[in-house]
Scaffold this motif. Structure first.
Motif, PDB file in Angstrom:
ATOM      1  N   ASP A  19      36.201  -2.741 -12.164  1.00 43.11           N
ATOM      2  CA  ASP A  19      36.666  -4.032 -12.817  1.00 43.11           C
ATOM      3  C   ASP A  19      37.637  -3.790 -13.904  1.00 43.11           C
ATOM      4  OD1 ASP A  19      36.835  -6.582 -13.541  1.00 43.11           O
ATOM      5  OD2 ASP A  19      34.949  -6.670 -14.757  1.00 43.11           O
ATOM      6  N   GLU A  20      38.905  -3.250 -13.325  1.00 45.43           N
ATOM      7  CA  GLU A  20      39.940  -2.764 -14.185  1.00 45.43           C
ATOM      8  C   GLU A  20      40.857  -3.813 -14.767  1.00 45.43           C
ATOM      9  OE1 GLU A  20      41.618   0.269 -16.385  1.00 45.43           O
ATOM     10  OE2 GLU A  20      39.801   0.002 -15.512  1.00 45.43           O
ATOM     11  N   PRO A  21      41.249  -4.174 -15.807  1.00 46.49           N
ATOM     12  CA  PRO A  21      42.205  -5.178 -16.153  1.00 46.49           C
ATOM     13  C   PRO A  21      43.550  -4.662 -15.929  1.00 46.49           C
ATOM     14  CG  PRO A  21      40.321  -4.762 -17.887  1.00 46.49           C
ATOM     15  CD  PRO A  21      40.126  -3.542 -16.932  1.00 46.49           C
ATOM     16  N   VAL A  22      44.401  -5.420 -15.952  1.00 49.93           N
ATOM     17  CA  VAL A  22      45.965  -5.067 -16.138  1.00 49.93           C
ATOM     18  C   VAL A  22      46.136  -4.231 -17.422  1.00 49.93           C
ATOM     19  CG1 VAL A  22      46.411  -6.699 -14.322  1.00 49.93           C
ATOM     20  CG2 VAL A  22      46.786  -7.247 -16.806  1.00 49.93           C
ATOM     21  N   ARG A  73      43.269   6.323 -22.777  1.00 48.03           N
ATOM     22  CA  ARG A  73      43.201   5.152 -22.242  1.00 48.03           C
ATOM     23  C   ARG A  73      44.123   4.918 -20.906  1.00 48.03           C
ATOM     24  NH1 ARG A  73      41.635  -0.039 -24.225  1.00 48.03           N
ATOM     25  NH2 ARG A  73      43.250   0.102 -25.593  1.00 48.03           N
ATOM     26  N   VAL A  74      45.300   5.305 -21.185  1.00 50.92           N
ATOM     27  CA  VAL A  74      46.468   5.254 -20.267  1.00 50.92           C
ATOM     28  C   VAL A  74      45.812   5.991 -18.922  1.00 50.92           C
ATOM     29  CG1 VAL A  74      48.625   5.808 -19.362  1.00 50.92           C
ATOM     30  CG2 VAL A  74      48.198   4.686 -21.384  1.00 50.92           C
ATOM     31  N   ILE A  75      45.361   7.506 -19.219  1.00 56.69           N
ATOM     32  CA  ILE A  75      45.010   8.239 -18.092  1.00 56.69           C
ATOM     33  C   ILE A  75      43.671   7.577 -17.185  1.00 56.69           C
ATOM     34  CG2 ILE A  75      44.059  10.500 -17.683  1.00 56.69           C
ATOM     35  CD1 ILE A  75      45.407  11.574 -19.921  1.00 56.69           C
ATOM     36  N   ARG A  76      42.885   7.109 -18.195  1.00 51.38           N
ATOM     37  CA  ARG A  76      41.677   6.414 -17.287  1.00 51.38           C
ATOM     38  C   ARG A  76      42.048   5.163 -16.425  1.00 51.38           C
ATOM     39  NH1 ARG A  76      38.922   6.196 -22.486  1.00 51.38           N
ATOM     40  NH2 ARG A  76      37.672   8.068 -23.048  1.00 51.38           N
ATOM     41  N   HIS A  77      42.874   4.602 -17.120  1.00 55.38           N
ATOM     42  CA  HIS A  77      43.321   3.403 -16.386  1.00 55.38           C
ATOM     43  C   HIS A  77      44.102   3.688 -15.108  1.00 55.38           C
ATOM     44  CE1 HIS A  77      45.186  -0.624 -15.881  1.00 55.38           C
ATOM     45  NE2 HIS A  77      46.287  -0.003 -15.684  1.00 55.38           N
ATOM     46  N   TYR A  78      45.169   4.689 -15.135  1.00 55.47           N
ATOM     47  CA  TYR A  78      45.732   4.911 -13.769  1.00 55.47           C
ATOM     48  C   TYR A  78      44.818   5.659 -12.853  1.00 55.47           C
ATOM     49  CZ  TYR A  78      49.774   2.430 -15.674  1.00 55.47           C
ATOM     50  OH  TYR A  78      50.646   1.657 -16.199  1.00 55.47           O
ATOM     51  N   PHE A  79      44.092   6.481 -13.246  1.00 57.97           N
ATOM     52  CA  PHE A  79      43.072   7.331 -12.655  1.00 57.97           C
ATOM     53  C   PHE A  79      42.090   6.368 -11.711  1.00 57.97           C
ATOM     54  CE2 PHE A  79      39.738  10.164 -11.467  1.00 57.97           C
ATOM     55  CZ  PHE A  79      40.303  11.135 -10.911  1.00 57.97           C
ATOM     56  N   ARG A  80      41.629   5.424 -12.513  1.00 65.42           N
ATOM     57  CA  ARG A  80      40.815   4.627 -12.019  1.00 65.42           C
ATOM     58  C   ARG A  80      41.669   3.490 -10.627  1.00 65.42           C
ATOM     59  NH1 ARG A  80      38.168   2.121 -17.465  1.00 65.42           N
ATOM     60  NH2 ARG A  80      36.636   3.783 -17.555  1.00 65.42           N
ATOM     61  N   ILE A  81      42.708   3.242 -11.098  1.00 58.82           N
ATOM     62  CA  ILE A  81      43.566   2.557 -10.161  1.00 58.82           C
ATOM     63  C   ILE A  81      43.720   3.302  -8.991  1.00 58.82           C
ATOM     64  CG2 ILE A  81      45.608   1.291  -9.587  1.00 58.82           C
ATOM     65  CD1 ILE A  81      45.743   0.428 -12.525  1.00 58.82           C
ATOM     66  N   SER A  82      44.026   4.475  -8.994  1.00 63.45           N
ATOM     67  CA  SER A  82      44.227   5.414  -8.109  1.00 63.45           C
ATOM     68  C   SER A  82      43.051   5.829  -7.029  1.00 63.45           C
ATOM     69  CB  SER A  82      44.848   6.950  -8.420  1.00 63.45           C
ATOM     70  OG  SER A  82      43.563   7.667  -8.787  1.00 63.45           O
ATOM     71  N   GLN A  83      41.897   5.436  -7.594  1.00 60.96           N
ATOM     72  CA  GLN A  83      40.661   5.479  -6.863  1.00 60.96           C
ATOM     73  C   GLN A  83      40.582   4.113  -5.886  1.00 60.96           C
ATOM     74  OE1 GLN A  83      37.736   6.278  -9.681  1.00 60.96           O
ATOM     75  NE2 GLN A  83      37.883   8.290  -9.296  1.00 60.96           N
ATOM     76  N   GLU A  84      41.468   3.328  -6.141  1.00 56.57           N
ATOM     77  CA  GLU A  84      41.051   2.072  -5.611  1.00 56.57           C
ATOM     78  C   GLU A  84      42.097   1.717  -4.267  1.00 56.57           C
ATOM     79  OE1 GLU A  84      39.251  -1.095  -8.018  1.00 56.57           O
ATOM     80  OE2 GLU A  84      41.027  -0.647  -8.921  1.00 56.57           O
TER      81      GLU A  84
END
Length: 518
Positions: A19-22, A73-84
């Protein structure tokens, strides 16, 4: 419980869902990832502060609205998006059809990310970029050998820009000859829609040469279409059906006899490398998508390059400058008398040129031929397997295809109600991408597959097993297909909003405006 052999199973898969916000919604005032240092006094004394010289009309009235967020937090954000998402490094990606998803050697990525490449500036003096210019020049020579053309430009940033470049050269060529009546551009139904679109932008009237009953461009119809108004014939061969027209030289001879030029769309040349060339087919121009045939990541539309080659007579019309060599140094040749001018900024995309150069050099002439052979072998194996699946077909000529095939689920739709979009969504449940077709759909319920040379027999079998499994579901439990995807990041969405511009939000700022208004 009966054990299913591995070679007949579909992959168990469930995509990660966050549930990743922009990133703008993650912003917290005052949070920082990097503290930018102040400009040193000596630099200010030498070149100024970099701000006061900006004309008042160009200066911002307030700071840009950028997200404020820490590095972690930037790293987490883009890593999560990459998994989707799905991609060629994650899943068996032969379902992209004409976009050619193949393996891109990671060593080439290291070359492209080297500071020597990443920190180049397009306004550097020629003496400081001799290495990059040498690679550009030598890739030009390689593509001349591959195509038979006499000169190349790497200025176009995509295949569509290369098509636009072709149309621009055609227009300027006939203007320079005073043949202003040549305002008709002939293309075919199965060529990429950008053939027609880019020529229309240049003011040409688009004439379509239809396919005959076997899927080839109709040569008798072409004879009726050419006239003193014909400017060019633009075509891919093979077209997106994968059907290779072995009589193509007859087509180009017909157009030349009428005084027109012939433009070859070789965006995808995976099945042709070292086997056939644009020159012997009678073309005056061709282009290669370096991000397809020459193993550069597509990267969601960029960075890309549509390398355009021309015969000697058209060299002076290329977008300039082009890289030349005088025996001692490489330099930008800027004296192209009738150059159409740049079609994108500067000289193109150097990292794309570097990757393609490295790929060609690593393979060599024999390796390029092997690429074409394996691409065709893989495709025809896939073709044979897909035609064994209930409900699937490949319209037009029977027999071998080249590097891809446009298939049809028309029978499946008639017998089960399951359409190609349903199958597309269900394929995501097994970690596979799947592409339908360009519009309009001349092949009913289409799907276009291209295995390239990168995939093994086992991977092709895995992909076919997923298609066969979905076909079985369509005949036994169609609702599971019609309600897919079930294991993906998101489930079926209401797609009617895609046709309603009032529902679109291309940027975060546009989204905020529309949500406030609503």
């Amino acid at each position: 419980m009966k054990r299913i052999p591995r070679e007949h199973r579909v992959r168990r898969f469930h995509q990660a869902k966050w549930d990743e916000p922009v990133i703008f919604e993650l912003s917290q005032p005052g949070e920082r990832g990097v503290e930018v240092p102040l400009v040193e006094r000596g630099i200010i004394d030498e070149v100024g502060d970099g701000i006061s010289q900006i004309p008042a009309g160009l200066a911002r009235k307030k700071l840009p609205n950028l997200p404020e967020i820490s590095q972690m937090r930037v790293i987490r954000h883009y890593f999560r998006i990459s998994q989707e998402v799905l991609g060629a490094d994650f899943n068996v990606e032969m379902g992209q059809g004409t976009c050619t998803m193949k393996y891109s050697p990671k060593i080439n990525e290291r070359f492209a990310r080297s500071p020597k490449m990443a920190e180049l500036h397009p306004l550097q003096d020629e003496s400081t970029v001799q290495g990059m210019m040498e690679m550009t020049y030598k890739l030009d020579l390689d593509l001349r050998e591959i195509s038979g053309m006499d000169a190349f430009s790497f200025n176009p940033g995509s295949g569509t820009q290369a098509l636009f470049t072709q149309a621009s050269i055609v227009r300027k060529y006939f203007e320079s000859r005073g043949e202003h009546q040549r305002n008709e551009y002939i293309t075919t139904n199965f060529s990429h829609p950008s053939q027609a679109a880019t020529a229309a932008v240049k003011g040409f009237k688009i004439i379509y040469c239809p396919a005959d009953e076997n899927g080839y461009p109709d040569i008798e119809k072409l004879k009726e279409l050419v006239s003193e108004r014909t400017a060019a014939f633009a075509v891919a061969n093979p077209e997106d059906t994968g059907i290779y027209n072995s009589r193509i030289k007859e087509f180009t001879d017909i157009v030349h006899a009428a005084g027109g030029l012939c433009c070859y769309d070789q965006a995808n040349a995976n099945g042709l490398l070292g086997i056939t060339r644009a020159k012997e087919a009678g073309f005056d121009m061709c282009f290669f998508n370096l991000h397809k045939t020459f193993s550069i990541p597509h990267a969601c539309g960029g960075p890309a390059t549509g390398a355009i080659g021309v015969v000697k007579e058209l060299e002076e019309f290329l977008p300039g400058p082009v890289v030349a060599f005088d025996g001692e140094r490489y330099f930008y040749k800027r004296d192209l008398k009738n150059s159409i001018g740049k079609v994108r900024s500067f000289y193109g995309v150097p990292p794309a040129v570097l990757r393609a150069y490295a790929w060609v050099r690593a393979l060599g002439a024999e390796g390029l031929v092997e690429v074409a052979k394996i691409a065709c072998l893989n495709n025809n194996y896939l073709y044979h397997k897909v035609l064994q699946i209930r409900g699937a077909s490949a319209p037009f000529v029977n027999g071998r295809r080249l590097e891809q095939v446009r298939y049809s689920w028309e029978q499946l739709k008639q017998e089960t109600g399951v359409n190609t979009y349903d199958v597309q969504r269900r394929m995501a449940d097994f970690a596979h991408h799947y592409w339908t077709s360009h519009h309009p759909y001349y092949v009913p319920e289409p799907f276009t597959l291209e295995p390239t040379e990168s995939y093994s027999k086992a991977e092709i079998d895995e992909y076919v097993n997923a298609l066969a499994h979905i076909s079985d579901e369509a005949y036994t439990n169609p609702q599971i297909v019609k309600t897919a995807p079930h294991n993906s990041t998101c489930h079926r969405i209401e797609e009617s909003v895609l046709d309603d511009p009032s529902q679109w939000a291309i940027t975060w700022r546009a989204y905020l405006k529309k949500t406030v208004q609503n």
